[in-house]
Design a protein around this motif. Structure first.
Motif, PDB file in Angstrom:
ATOM      1  N   HIS A  79       6.905   0.080  -6.240  1.00 31.15           N
ATOM      2  CA  HIS A  79       5.781  -0.248  -7.114  1.00 31.15           C
ATOM      3  C   HIS A  79       5.720  -1.750  -7.389  1.00 31.15           C
ATOM      4  N   GLY A  80       6.863  -2.397  -7.465  1.00 31.03           N
ATOM      5  CA  GLY A  80       6.886  -3.850  -7.630  1.00 31.03           C
ATOM      6  C   GLY A  80       6.285  -4.572  -6.431  1.00 31.03           C
ATOM      7  N   GLU A  81       6.566  -4.060  -5.243  1.00 32.15           N
ATOM      8  CA  GLU A  81       5.985  -4.655  -4.030  1.00 32.15           C
ATOM      9  C   GLU A  81       4.466  -4.484  -4.011  1.00 32.15           C
ATOM     10  N   ILE A  82       3.995  -3.316  -4.419  1.00 28.42           N
ATOM     11  CA  ILE A  82       2.547  -3.084  -4.482  1.00 28.42           C
ATOM     12  C   ILE A  82       1.916  -4.042  -5.487  1.00 28.42           C
ATOM     13  N   GLU A  83       2.568  -4.205  -6.635  1.00 23.10           N
ATOM     14  CA  GLU A  83       2.073  -5.142  -7.644  1.00 23.10           C
ATOM     15  C   GLU A  83       2.000  -6.560  -7.077  1.00 23.10           C
ATOM     16  N   ALA A  84       3.051  -6.970  -6.369  1.00 22.85           N
ATOM     17  CA  ALA A  84       3.072  -8.320  -5.784  1.00 22.85           C
ATOM     18  C   ALA A  84       1.970  -8.489  -4.742  1.00 22.85           C
ATOM     19  N   ARG A 115      -3.269 -10.918 -11.690  1.00 28.08           N
ATOM     20  CA  ARG A 115      -2.585 -11.319 -12.922  1.00 28.08           C
ATOM     21  C   ARG A 115      -2.900 -10.386 -14.081  1.00 28.08           C
ATOM     22  N   TRP A 116      -4.132  -9.899 -14.168  1.00 27.32           N
ATOM     23  CA  TRP A 116      -4.511  -8.994 -15.250  1.00 27.32           C
ATOM     24  C   TRP A 116      -3.716  -7.697 -15.157  1.00 27.32           C
TER      25      TRP A 116
END
Length: 103
Positions: A19-24, A29-30
């Motif tokens: 999930h962190g990779e998807i976020e990156a 930013r929002w």
């Protein structure tokens, strides 16, 4: 994730990394700010559901569907796959909470 599916702690770690990779990749930013605000809640629900997912492949299949859609450059499919994943996880968390109330 498939390799660690029988280990709750590793499922949580790899899932959070995914999930962190998807976020990156989203580079929004929002959304990142919103995720930071709710991270504690999300992590608690992930932990609650991890035991129910251990030994299964549904979470692996769900993450694979998201990753495949992202890799294919298909935002509609990625959104649909992530939405399905979130709804499935929410249903499992809700059931775990109901079970905890009755035990």
């Amino acid at each position: 994730m498939d390799a660690v599916r029988d280990h709750d702690d590793e499922v949580l770690r790899v899932g959070a990394q995914f999930h962190g990779e998807i976020e990156a990749l989203a580079d929004n930013r929002w959304c990142s700010a919103l995720l930071r605000q709710i991270r504690g809640h999300v992590d608690r629900y992930r932990a609650l559901v991890a035991g129910r997912r251990a030994g299964t492949t549904d979470h692996v299949d769900e993450h694979r569907a998201v990753a495949d859609a992202v890799a294919a450059g298909d935002p509609a499919a990625a959104e649909a796959a992530m939405t399905a994943h979130i709804h499935r996880s929410a249903a499992l968390a809700e059931q775990a909470l109901r079970d905890a109330e009755t035990s």
